[in-house]
Design a protein around this motif. Sequence first.
Motif, short mmCIF file in Angstrom:
data_model
loop_
_atom_site.label_atom_id
_atom_site.label_comp_id
_atom_site.label_asym_id
_atom_site.label_seq_id
_atom_site.Cartn_x
_atom_site.Cartn_y
_atom_site.Cartn_z
N ALA A 217 0.82 -1.21 0.00
CA ALA A 217 0.00 0.00 0.00
C ALA A 217 0.86 1.26 0.00
O ALA A 217 1.93 1.30 0.60
CB ALA A 217 -0.91 0.01 1.21
N GLN A 218 0.35 2.29 -0.67
CA GLN A 218 0.98 3.61 -0.65
C GLN A 218 0.27 4.54 0.32
O GLN A 218 0.81 5.58 0.70
CB GLN A 218 0.93 4.24 -2.05
CG GLN A 218 1.66 3.47 -3.12
CD GLN A 218 1.23 3.94 -4.49
OE1 GLN A 218 0.22 3.48 -5.04
NE2 GLN A 218 1.97 4.88 -5.06
N SER A 219 -0.96 4.20 0.68
CA SER A 219 -1.77 5.06 1.53
C SER A 219 -2.58 4.21 2.49
O SER A 219 -3.07 3.14 2.13
CB SER A 219 -2.71 5.92 0.67
OG SER A 219 -3.44 6.83 1.47
N LEU A 220 -2.72 4.69 3.72
CA LEU A 220 -3.54 4.03 4.73
C LEU A 220 -4.74 4.90 5.05
O LEU A 220 -4.61 6.10 5.28
CB LEU A 220 -2.74 3.80 6.02
CG LEU A 220 -1.47 2.95 5.92
CD1 LEU A 220 -0.86 2.79 7.31
CD2 LEU A 220 -1.76 1.60 5.30
N CYS A 221 -5.93 4.28 5.06
CA CYS A 221 -7.15 5.03 5.32
C CYS A 221 -7.53 4.95 6.80
O CYS A 221 -7.52 3.88 7.40
CB CYS A 221 -8.30 4.50 4.47
SG CYS A 221 -9.86 5.37 4.77
N LEU A 222 -7.88 6.11 7.35
CA LEU A 222 -8.41 6.21 8.70
C LEU A 222 -9.85 6.69 8.57
O LEU A 222 -10.10 7.83 8.19
CB LEU A 222 -7.61 7.23 9.52
CG LEU A 222 -6.09 7.06 9.54
CD1 LEU A 222 -5.41 8.30 10.08
CD2 LEU A 222 -5.72 5.85 10.39
N HIS A 223 -10.82 5.83 8.84
CA HIS A 223 -12.22 6.24 8.72
C HIS A 223 -12.57 7.23 9.84
O HIS A 223 -12.42 6.92 11.01
CB HIS A 223 -13.15 5.02 8.80
CG HIS A 223 -13.24 4.27 7.52
ND1 HIS A 223 -12.79 2.97 7.37
CD2 HIS A 223 -13.71 4.63 6.31
CE1 HIS A 223 -12.99 2.57 6.13
NE2 HIS A 223 -13.55 3.56 5.47
N SER A 224 -13.09 8.39 9.45
CA SER A 224 -13.41 9.40 10.45
C SER A 224 -14.63 9.03 11.28
O SER A 224 -14.80 9.55 12.39
CB SER A 224 -13.65 10.76 9.77
OG SER A 224 -14.78 10.72 8.93
N ALA A 233 -6.22 7.89 14.98
CA ALA A 233 -5.39 8.62 14.02
C ALA A 233 -4.11 9.14 14.69
O ALA A 233 -3.01 9.02 14.14
CB ALA A 233 -6.18 9.78 13.42
N LYS A 234 -4.26 9.68 15.88
CA LYS A 234 -3.09 10.20 16.61
C LYS A 234 -2.11 9.06 16.92
O LYS A 234 -0.90 9.19 16.71
CB LYS A 234 -3.53 10.88 17.91
CG LYS A 234 -4.30 12.17 17.72
CD LYS A 234 -4.79 12.71 19.06
CE LYS A 234 -5.56 14.00 18.89
NZ LYS A 234 -6.12 14.48 20.19
N ARG A 235 -2.63 7.95 17.43
CA ARG A 235 -1.77 6.83 17.79
C ARG A 235 -1.13 6.19 16.56
O ARG A 235 0.04 5.77 16.61
CB ARG A 235 -2.58 5.78 18.55
CG ARG A 235 -2.87 6.12 19.99
CD ARG A 235 -3.38 4.91 20.75
NE ARG A 235 -2.42 3.82 20.73
CZ ARG A 235 -2.69 2.58 21.14
NH1 ARG A 235 -3.90 2.29 21.60
NH2 ARG A 235 -1.78 1.64 21.09
N MET A 236 -1.88 6.15 15.45
CA MET A 236 -1.34 5.56 14.24
C MET A 236 -0.16 6.37 13.74
O MET A 236 0.89 5.82 13.38
CB MET A 236 -2.43 5.49 13.17
CG MET A 236 -2.02 4.74 11.90
SD MET A 236 -1.93 2.94 12.10
CE MET A 236 -0.18 2.66 12.34
N ARG A 237 -0.30 7.68 13.71
CA ARG A 237 0.80 8.52 13.23
C ARG A 237 2.02 8.38 14.14
O ARG A 237 3.15 8.25 13.64
CB ARG A 237 0.36 9.98 13.15
CG ARG A 237 1.52 10.88 12.73
CD ARG A 237 1.09 12.12 12.03
NE ARG A 237 2.27 12.79 11.46
CZ ARG A 237 2.26 13.52 10.37
NH1 ARG A 237 1.14 13.67 9.68
NH2 ARG A 237 3.36 14.08 9.92
#
Length: 251
Positions: A217-224, A233-237
């Motif tokens: 993958a080039q991009s990871l999706c975070l469903h809002s 999102a914070k923890r993933m980054r």
Amino acid sequence: MTSKIDLNADLGEDENPAGIARDVGIMDIVSSCNIACGGHAGSPDIMRTMLTAAKARAIAPGAHPSYPDRAGFGRQSMDISLENLEISLTRQLNTIAAIAAEVDISLAHIKPHGALYNDAQDDPILSALLIDIAARANLALVGMPGSLIQKKAGEENIAFIAEAFIDRRYTDNGRLVPRSQAGAVITDESDRISQGICLAQGTAFEAQGGNSLRLEAQSLCLHSDSDGALDTAKRMRLALEKAGIVIGPAE
């Protein structure tokens, strides 16, 4: 190991003040976003709000069109003629493109939403339609790695961004488990983070039924709209940065 990954989020789908605030907060974390443009959700006002926030944060905005199905949030396949679907998708894209021009920001990509996204991955007719729309708009197309739409985009020399999901369970063949099935959405935050790291690094993770799967993958999706989306999102980054992975828009 992947040294760079894009983090994207589907935004502009909730017009309540709390939803808008959450989406703007997520924009402080991601490197790109996909903005609902009227098919399943969204309005000109919220498109403008999201595009303005994206410009202020220098993140890459994209159009997030869908089947014309606001009642079902675009999550059910539709019995719609190809002509009418093309008319709807073109209208959605033209709407957000006009607002982007007002805001003075360029759209970077198109990412279909929901059932249209899933249906198009291995459908020759739908994939051809989306590739044609992306070509006319001169925008990259977002889809699943190893899909027919990725293959056809390559053949047509259309920029393609391979995307994977940190909060969705996968089948053995690299497709998303339908939301109608139990466990399709990963609710445990630690499991989301673990899967996200594996996806970013291109290493194996657990698919449905306990089998191993590996995706590039080039991009990871975070469903809002997933529970705890902003915290995830914070923890993933943070986890990605700790692993030495740079966050930035897909190129």
